[in-house]
Design a protein around this motif. Structure first.
Motif, mmCIF file in Angstrom:
data_model
loop_
_atom_site.group_PDB
_atom_site.id
_atom_site.type_symbol
_atom_site.label_atom_id
_atom_site.label_comp_id
_atom_site.label_asym_id
_atom_site.label_seq_id
_atom_site.Cartn_x
_atom_site.Cartn_y
_atom_site.Cartn_z
ATOM 1 N N ALA A 87 38.788 47.542 50.473
ATOM 2 C CA ALA A 87 38.438 46.125 50.517
ATOM 3 C C ALA A 87 39.046 45.396 49.322
ATOM 4 N N ALA A 88 39.327 44.115 49.509
ATOM 5 C CA ALA A 88 39.801 43.274 48.417
ATOM 6 C C ALA A 88 38.657 43.020 47.436
ATOM 7 N N PHE A 89 39.018 42.695 46.205
ATOM 8 C CA PHE A 89 38.001 42.327 45.214
ATOM 9 C C PHE A 89 38.496 41.139 44.410
ATOM 10 N N THR A 90 37.586 40.385 43.873
ATOM 11 C CA THR A 90 37.890 39.284 42.955
ATOM 12 C C THR A 90 36.798 39.253 41.899
ATOM 13 N N ASN A 91 37.166 39.537 40.678
ATOM 14 C CA ASN A 91 36.198 39.510 39.590
ATOM 15 C C ASN A 91 35.902 38.083 39.155
ATOM 16 N N HIS A 92 36.956 37.268 39.086
ATOM 17 C CA HIS A 92 36.823 35.852 38.747
ATOM 18 C C HIS A 92 37.904 35.083 39.488
ATOM 19 N N ASP A 93 37.594 33.865 39.858
ATOM 20 C CA ASP A 93 38.522 33.076 40.663
ATOM 21 C C ASP A 93 39.861 32.843 39.976
ATOM 22 N N ASN A 127 44.975 35.886 48.440
ATOM 23 C CA ASN A 127 44.264 34.980 47.543
ATOM 24 C C ASN A 127 42.955 35.601 47.047
ATOM 25 N N SER A 128 43.093 36.809 46.532
ATOM 26 C CA SER A 128 42.016 37.486 45.824
ATOM 27 C C SER A 128 42.678 38.165 44.638
ATOM 28 N N GLN A 129 41.937 38.974 43.902
ATOM 29 C CA GLN A 129 42.503 39.547 42.681
ATOM 30 C C GLN A 129 43.264 40.835 42.923
ATOM 31 N N GLY A 130 42.748 41.663 43.782
ATOM 32 C CA GLY A 130 43.385 42.939 44.022
ATOM 33 C C GLY A 130 42.669 43.695 45.116
ATOM 34 N N TYR A 131 42.950 44.983 45.186
ATOM 35 C CA TYR A 131 42.431 45.791 46.284
ATOM 36 C C TYR A 131 41.816 47.063 45.730
ATOM 37 N N ASP A 132 40.617 47.375 46.227
ATOM 38 C CA ASP A 132 39.904 48.592 45.866
ATOM 39 C C ASP A 132 40.118 49.598 46.993
ATOM 40 N N PHE A 133 40.952 50.588 46.733
ATOM 41 C CA PHE A 133 41.297 51.536 47.790
ATOM 42 C C PHE A 133 40.144 52.480 48.094
ATOM 43 N N MET A 177 47.105 47.531 54.427
ATOM 44 C CA MET A 177 46.331 46.641 53.569
ATOM 45 C C MET A 177 46.655 45.176 53.863
ATOM 46 N N ALA A 178 47.961 44.859 53.925
ATOM 47 C CA ALA A 178 48.376 43.478 54.161
ATOM 48 C C ALA A 178 47.868 42.973 55.503
ATOM 49 N N GLN A 179 47.938 43.804 56.511
ATOM 50 C CA GLN A 179 47.464 43.380 57.828
ATOM 51 C C GLN A 179 45.946 43.215 57.848
ATOM 52 N N GLN A 180 45.243 44.079 57.133
ATOM 53 C CA GLN A 180 43.797 43.918 57.018
ATOM 54 C C GLN A 180 43.451 42.581 56.359
ATOM 55 N N LEU A 181 44.265 42.188 55.365
ATOM 56 C CA LEU A 181 44.053 40.929 54.658
ATOM 57 C C LEU A 181 44.589 39.725 55.426
ATOM 58 N N HIS A 182 45.224 39.970 56.573
ATOM 59 C CA HIS A 182 45.911 38.906 57.321
ATOM 60 C C HIS A 182 46.943 38.206 56.433
ATOM 61 N N TYR A 183 47.548 39.002 55.542
ATOM 62 C CA TYR A 183 48.590 38.531 54.621
ATOM 63 C C TYR A 183 48.081 37.463 53.656
#
Length: 506
Positions: free
Chosen positions: A209-215, A199-205, A190-196
């Protein structure tokens, strides 16, 4: 389909307006803002008044955490109170708050289970319950059984505690160590996919993919918590790829010029990871990591007085909540990570000792017996449970203790009193404490005993150190020298405002 709970939802517990809570979505809000402050050196407490802004000594004496822990443990574990129950799948579960839902998730179960381990009792159903929070489809620990997504700070927090439980109870068990390896590998992917970049809210396994409901829920500091989790995975599995991940992640965390704070557990874990890596010879900056935690300028750590009562050292919730609020869980959870860091980086001792002493005293403001009834939302509830939130002013009273969406009094935060009980030993003078630096070092629980002593007074104090064996040696880690003992006993001299870190060696 079950999904992971994520923060936040509006709560109407304050007549002063809507306030965000800790465990559901909040709609709307301002964009994330980060404020940094200049790099400063850390000196011994005896030489300076401290850079953190914390006083040398709180006005109130530290709480009796032993009595608190006993009362909390007894009440929660008593089946008659309905807080210790069994889910349909056989997991032992606890609600996150006294008035909360029955399953408070791994965020609640793990601090309860670790507290019981530290008390030498343990939960009888630990294996089945912890396994229930391990997601077989996704190969890692999640806060909710059957969850598919998770916020980053929850993910790092519950994973760190799950690994700690495995270290203490199942450290030689191949099945459990295989779960650690599988979990850490999934986090690495996951971390490598995100390039570390957290700066998003979390991860949807389920969606990978990462998700962000609100900034306002972006959590860049989670990369620091990830570093600690990887370091702990390396200690458990001896897989060098996890050590490499810990180094990459701490570099990313300490590359932030401004404090990336979202939730303090991530920063506290990062401070321990940085100190341990630095002690191993890896060039990092544990002092900067500690400054990120003890940062009053961005509103993370409270200083000064609210309504005439000291709040020094109490910690805020997530960074974009309304200002002038502190939380019981966040205030306690820093100490189990910052204190072990002192063994590996003794130069941090002065400021960590000040924080620990101030928190141990000022935590009283979360407990009903220390506030007038009009300064709290539910004074009728059992007194051994802390309020979740303390506000500078609410309903015309300052300070004001209240709760959040799930309820007024916290179990997932209150459980940490069982940890602190085993970390603190009074030394006669109520303000003179001995802090055990090994109890919550889940990376290396087999290291020699080590302790932090701190004298908050303007005159010299002396404490007696007694080793378990007359042949043991006492080593001063700050000055790198052996101290003279007589048949296993040492009179330790503490100069005014001095912190000392000692290790008992066989």
């Amino acid at each position: 389909m079950h999904v992971e709970k994520t923060a936040r939802k509006r709560s109407d517990m304050s007549s002063g307006g809507w306030l965000p809570n800790r465990r559901e979505f909040l709609t709307g809000g301002a964009a994330l803002g980060l404020v940094g402050w200049a790099d400063q050196g850390i000196a011994w407490a005896v030489e300076t008044p401290g850079w953190s802004g914390l006083p040398a000594r709180p006005e109130e004496r530290p709480l009796d955490f032993h009595a608190l822990a006993n009362a909390f443990d007894a009440w929660v574990m008593d089946p008659a109170h309905g807080l210790n129950t069994t889910a349909k799948d056989g997991r032992q579960v606890f609600p996150s708050a006294l008035e909360g839902e029955q399953d408070g998730g791994l965020t609640t179960y793990a601090p309860m289970a670790l507290g019981k381990e530290l008390r030498g009792e343990g939960l009888a159903g630990l294996a089945a319950s912890l396994k229930g929070y391990f997601s077989e489809p996704y190969g890692l620990f999640l806060d909710g059984a059957g969850a598919t997504l998770c916020e980053y700070w929850y993910l790092m927090n519950v994973t760190a505690m799950a690994y700690g439980l495995i270290r203490l109870r199942f450290g030689k068990n191949a099945e459990w160590l295989a779960r650690v390896e599988r979990s850490a590998t999934r986090l690495k992917d996951m971390a490598q996919q995100l390039h570390y970049d957290f700066n998003s809210q979390g991860y949807d396994f389920a969606k990978a993919a990462a998700f962000t409901n609100h900034d306002i829920y972006r959590q860049p500091d989670a990369v620091g918590g990830y570093s600690y989790v990887m370091l702990l995975a390396w200690k458990l599995t001896a897989k060098e790829l996890f050590l490499a991940e810990a180094k990459t992640a701490i570099n990313r965390y300490l590359d932030f010029a401004a404090n990336p704070w979202y939730e303090v557990p991530s920063g506290a874990m990062a401070a321990l990871a940085a100190a341990r890596l630095e002690a191993m010879g890896y060039p990092t900056n544990a002092k900067k990591a500690l400054r990120f935690v003890l940062d009053a300028k961005v509103g993370l750590m409270a200083t000064g007085r609210w309504g005439g009562r000291e709040v020094n050292g109490l910690m805020a919730g997530f960074c974009t909540e309304p200002p002038d609020q502190t939380y019981s869980m966040e205030s306690m959870v820093t100490l189990p990570y910052l204190l072990p860091s002192v063994r590996f980086h003794p130069e941090l001792a002065g400021e960590v000792a000040r924080l620990a002493l101030n928190v141990s005293a000022n935590m009283r403001l979360f407990y009903p017996e220390y506030l007038p009834r009009e300064n709290q939302s539910r004074p009728d509830l059992p007194p051994m449970f802390p309020y979740e939130r303390l506000s500078r002013e609410e309903k015309g009273h300052s300070p004001y203790a209240t709760g959040d969406f799930a309820g007024h009094r916290s179990i997932y935060g209150g459980a940490y009193v069982m940890w602190l009980d085993k970390m603190i030993q009074p030394q006669g003078d109520p303000w003179l404490l001995r802090w055990d630096l090994g109890k919550t070092d889940f990376m290396e629980p087999d290291l020699p005993p080590a302790f932090l002593y701190y004298n908050p007074w303007p005159e010299e104090k002396r404490v007696t150190v007694v080793t378990a064996n007359k042949q043991n040696q006492v080593y001063d880690l700050l000055r790198n020298k052996l101290l003279q003992t007589h048949e296993g006993t040492l009179e330790l001299k503490l100069r005014p405002l001095e912190a000392q870190v000692i290790e008992i060696r066989s």
